[in-house]
Design a protein around this motif. Structure first.
Motif, PDB file in Angstrom:
ATOM      1  N   ALA A  19       0.832  -1.200   0.000  1.00 48.47           N
ATOM      2  CA  ALA A  19       0.000   0.000   0.000  1.00 48.47           C
ATOM      3  C   ALA A  19       0.871   1.257   0.000  1.00 48.47           C
ATOM      4  N   GLY A  20       1.977   1.223   0.721  1.00 40.24           N
ATOM      5  CA  GLY A  20       2.902   2.357   0.711  1.00 40.24           C
ATOM      6  C   GLY A  20       3.550   2.562  -0.637  1.00 40.24           C
ATOM      7  N   MET A  21       3.896   1.454  -1.310  1.00 39.08           N
ATOM      8  CA  MET A  21       4.459   1.553  -2.663  1.00 39.08           C
ATOM      9  C   MET A  21       3.432   2.128  -3.626  1.00 39.08           C
ATOM     10  N   ALA A  22       2.182   1.700  -3.488  1.00 35.30           N
ATOM     11  CA  ALA A  22       1.124   2.222  -4.353  1.00 35.30           C
ATOM     12  C   ALA A  22       0.953   3.723  -4.137  1.00 35.30           C
ATOM     13  N   VAL A  29      -3.342  -0.111  -5.383  1.00 36.16           N
ATOM     14  CA  VAL A  29      -2.639  -1.077  -4.543  1.00 36.16           C
ATOM     15  C   VAL A  29      -2.767  -2.497  -5.083  1.00 36.16           C
ATOM     16  N   LEU A  30      -3.828  -2.778  -5.816  1.00 37.26           N
ATOM     17  CA  LEU A  30      -3.998  -4.114  -6.399  1.00 37.26           C
ATOM     18  C   LEU A  30      -2.833  -4.462  -7.314  1.00 37.26           C
ATOM     19  N   TRP A  31      -2.355  -3.492  -8.097  1.00 32.83           N
ATOM     20  CA  TRP A  31      -1.260  -3.763  -9.036  1.00 32.83           C
ATOM     21  C   TRP A  31       0.055  -4.020  -8.310  1.00 32.83           C
ATOM     22  N   THR A  32       0.277  -3.342  -7.207  1.00 35.91           N
ATOM     23  CA  THR A  32       1.508  -3.610  -6.469  1.00 35.91           C
ATOM     24  C   THR A  32       1.459  -4.987  -5.825  1.00 35.91           C
TER      25      THR A  32
END
Length: 59
Positions: A19-22, A29-32
C-alpha cells in the motif's frame, strides 16, 4: 516536499508495504500486490526477503 517511503497501515493487509508503494507511485494497490506475488513466484523468494526488510526498516 516528498517525505520518502512510508508504509500505509490503513490500506495495508499485512504490514502496509504494498500500500505504501502504491501511494508512492500513485497507482492502485492491487497492481503492487499482483506484481509482488508475481515477482515472488519468479524470484524464488528474494522479493519476500526484501518485503520483510522494508517492513522492518520503513517507518
Amino acid at each position: 516536499m516528498n517525505q520518502g517511503f512510508r508504509k500505509n497501515r490503513r490500506n495495508g493487509m499485512i504490514f502496509g508495504v504494498c500500500a505504501g508503494m502504491a501511494d508512492q507511485f500513485g497507482i492502485d494497490v492491487l497492481w503492487t500486490r499482483v506484481g509482488f506475488v508475481a515477482l515472488t513466484l519468479l524470484g524464488f523468494g528474494l522479493p519476500l526477503l526484501l518485503y520483510l526488510a522494508v517492513a522492518i526498516l520503513a517507518p
